[in-house]
Enzyme design. Structure first.
Site, PDB file in Angstrom:
ATOM      1  N   ASP A   1       2.065  -7.090   2.239  1.00 18.72           N
ATOM      2  CA  ASP A   1       0.820  -6.263   2.709  1.00 18.72           C
ATOM      3  C   ASP A   1       1.245  -5.087   3.415  1.00 18.72           C
ATOM      4  OD1 ASP A   1      -1.775  -5.371   3.006  1.00 18.72           O
ATOM      5  OD2 ASP A   1      -2.165  -6.887   4.531  1.00 18.72           O
TER       6      ASP A   1
ATOM      7  N   ASN B   1      -6.295   1.246  -2.857  1.00 16.24           N
ATOM      8  CA  ASN B   1      -7.063   2.023  -2.116  1.00 16.24           C
ATOM      9  C   ASN B   1      -6.404   3.549  -1.608  1.00 16.24           C
ATOM     10  OD1 ASN B   1      -5.092   0.521  -0.642  1.00 16.24           O
ATOM     11  ND2 ASN B   1      -6.246   0.102   1.189  1.00 16.24           N
TER      12      ASN B   1
ATOM     13  N   HIS C   1       1.029  -1.238  -0.115  1.00 15.06           N
ATOM     14  CA  HIS C   1       0.131  -0.072  -0.153  1.00 15.06           C
ATOM     15  C   HIS C   1       1.042   1.188  -0.005  1.00 15.06           C
ATOM     16  CE1 HIS C   1      -3.999  -2.385   0.879  1.00 15.06           C
ATOM     17  NE2 HIS C   1      -2.848  -3.030   1.472  1.00 15.06           N
ATOM     18  N   LEU C   2       0.740   2.044  -1.130  1.00 12.61           N
ATOM     19  CA  LEU C   2       1.955   3.251  -1.393  1.00 12.61           C
ATOM     20  C   LEU C   2       1.138   4.617  -0.837  1.00 12.61           C
ATOM     21  CD1 LEU C   2       3.977   2.919  -4.178  1.00 12.61           C
ATOM     22  CD2 LEU C   2       4.633   2.598  -1.818  1.00 12.61           C
TER      23      LEU C   2
ATOM     24  N   HIS D   1      -2.760 -12.511   1.158  1.00 14.64           N
ATOM     25  CA  HIS D   1      -2.452 -12.794   2.694  1.00 14.64           C
ATOM     26  C   HIS D   1      -3.192 -13.552   3.177  1.00 14.64           C
ATOM     27  CE1 HIS D   1      -5.835  -9.921   2.448  1.00 14.64           C
ATOM     28  NE2 HIS D   1      -5.144  -8.924   2.322  1.00 14.64           N
TER      29      HIS D   1
HETATM   30 ZN   LIG Z   1      -6.048  -6.890   2.059  1.00 15.81          ZN
END
Ligand SMILES: [Zn+2]
EC number: 3.5.2.3
Length: 429
Positions: A313, A96, A64-65, A236
């Site tokens: 993750d 997201n 997630h960046l 995950h």
């Molecule tokens: Zn997830």
């Protein structure tokens, strides 16, 4: 004057059990020779690697960046810096953001930032949203997203409730040859509790999330993959119940691949009960940390191939967001900085083999997401890093490259540290 044959020579590196010199020409591996005392660099740049181990650059398919929209948590520049120092040559980033990555404009913005800050890499591959705004109501414009550079599709974090819509998403993604990655969680069974439902959650008085919530969605997904004869990638995975389903599905020839994360291999829900770390929101993660029996099952599944590979993750959050009551804290662990050292520790301790490690971080993700990787064969991209297997370092805010300092490993001492990293023969750190 003789023409220079090689651009870069890595001298006296430890690779797959022997000391070698690695010769790089035009960004690819040109030759690997046992180290000789007689040595003529022929005008090439020489990197002394004595005492260091050489590893192929790793690939993280689940990062997630946070850019655009949440740059205070992480931005493309800082995320790629953490990746570079963490040993990653390529990362896939989730959709997201704000706005959600459901248009070409957002994909292009991410790629433009990556080019500007890290022209030589690590490589960034955005993952397109499966549905518009991740709302699960209408499919995102997949063709547009593929053309803009998305390498996969996912509604990660917000599983699609409508199974028929999810089926259509799989069909469209398959038209473009792109994997669908599913965050497996039954949307009606305890969303985002961040703690496993069981004795520990009972004793702590926290509302838990049952492992069934994950295994139910895993079951739905493999049944869909079988019915449609299409590939599905499960993100995950955290518990034995899911592994049982995946194992049977693979035995039946269903096209399913699965990842797990370093934290499910090294931590358990006991972290939340330990007097030193009780109720620590740093261990609040979705899916939650499970009991020891699940952790052992995950390791076994990684070793036997039920779990195809690993992903971080990586979910960075700001300190003020995590420093709240357990119930309202966001889920996630900042993982890029520590993934290599923690999982290499499993190899060092004889828990997993080096072969498994390589599949977990290099060849597995490369095959599933059709990305180039380095297997140290002649002509492979010269993507590798050198690390000191003996160097100990303490995980603390000051030494982490990511803006996200939210890790339950804070204060622990890890062994093995990336010293330098080359991509296509160019030094990036
Ligand atoms: Zn997830």
């Amino acid at each position: 004057m003789a023409k220079k044959k090689f651009d870069l020579i890595i001298r006296r590196a430890f690779l797959k059990g022997r000391e070698v010199d690695v010769y790089v020409s035009k960004g690819v591996i040109a030759e690997i020779r046992d180290t000789q005392t007689e040595f003529d660099p022929e005008g090439a740049e020489v990197q002394d690697a004595f005492g260091l181990t050489m590893m192929p650059s790793m690939i993280d398919v689940h990062t997630h960046l946070r850019e655009p929209g949440f740059e205070y948590k992480e931005d493309v520049e800082s995320g790629l810096r953490a990746a570079a120092w963490g040993g990653f040559g390529a990362i896939l980033c989730m959709a997201n953001t704000n706005p959600v990555n459901d248009t070409a404009a957002t994909t292009e913005l991410m790629l433009e930032k990556a080019r500007r800050h890290w022209p030589d890499g690590p490589r960034l591959v955005p993952i397109g949203a499966l549905t518009k705004e991740l709302k699960g109501e209408e499919l995102a414009p997949m063709a547009e997203l593929v053309r803009a550079g998305c390498g996969a599709f996912s509604n990660d974090g917000l599983p699609v409730k409508n199974t028929d819509l999810f089926r259509k998403a799989m069909e469209y993604a398959s038209d473009w040859g792109k994997p669908v990655i599913d965050h497996c969680e039954d949307p009606f069974m305890a969303v985002g509790c961040g703690v496993n439902e069981g004795e520990v959650s009972d004793r702590l008085g926290l509302q838990g999330q049952p492992d069934m919530a994950e295994a139910l969605q895993v079951s739905r997904d493999v049944l869909l993959a079988e019915y449609l004869d299409m590939h599905i990638h499960l993100a995950h995975i955290s518990c034995r119940k899911s592994l049982d389903v995946i194992r049977q599905a693979k035995a039946r020839g269903i096209r399913v691949t699965a990842e797990t994360c370093p934290h499910y291999l090294i931590l358990t829900e006991d972290y939340l009960e330990d007097p030193a770390t009780q109720y620590s929101t740093l261990a609040k993660v979705n899916p939650p940390l499970r009991p020891e029996a699940d952790r052992l099952a995950m390791i076994e599944a990684l070793e036997d191939g039920t779990i195809d590979f690993l992903a971080t993750d990586h979910a960075p959050h700001a300190a003020h967001e995590k420093e709240v009551e357990f119930d309202i804290a966001p889920c996630g662990i900042s993982g890029l900085d520590t993934a290599f050292a923690t999982t290499w520790g499993l190899v060092r301790d004889g828990v997993i083999s080096e072969e498994t490690f390589n599949r977990a971080w290099v060849t597995g993700p490369a095959e599933t997401f059709e990305l180039p990787c380095n297997r140290f064969e002649i002509g492979d991209p010269a993507d590798f890093f050198l690390f000191d297997p003996e160097e100990e370092w303490e995980v603390c805010a000051a030494t982490m490259q990511s803006k996200g300092k939210n890790t339950p490993l804070a204060g622990s001492v890890l062994k093995g540290r990336v010293k330098t990293h080359f991509l296509h023969g160019k030094k990036i750190v």
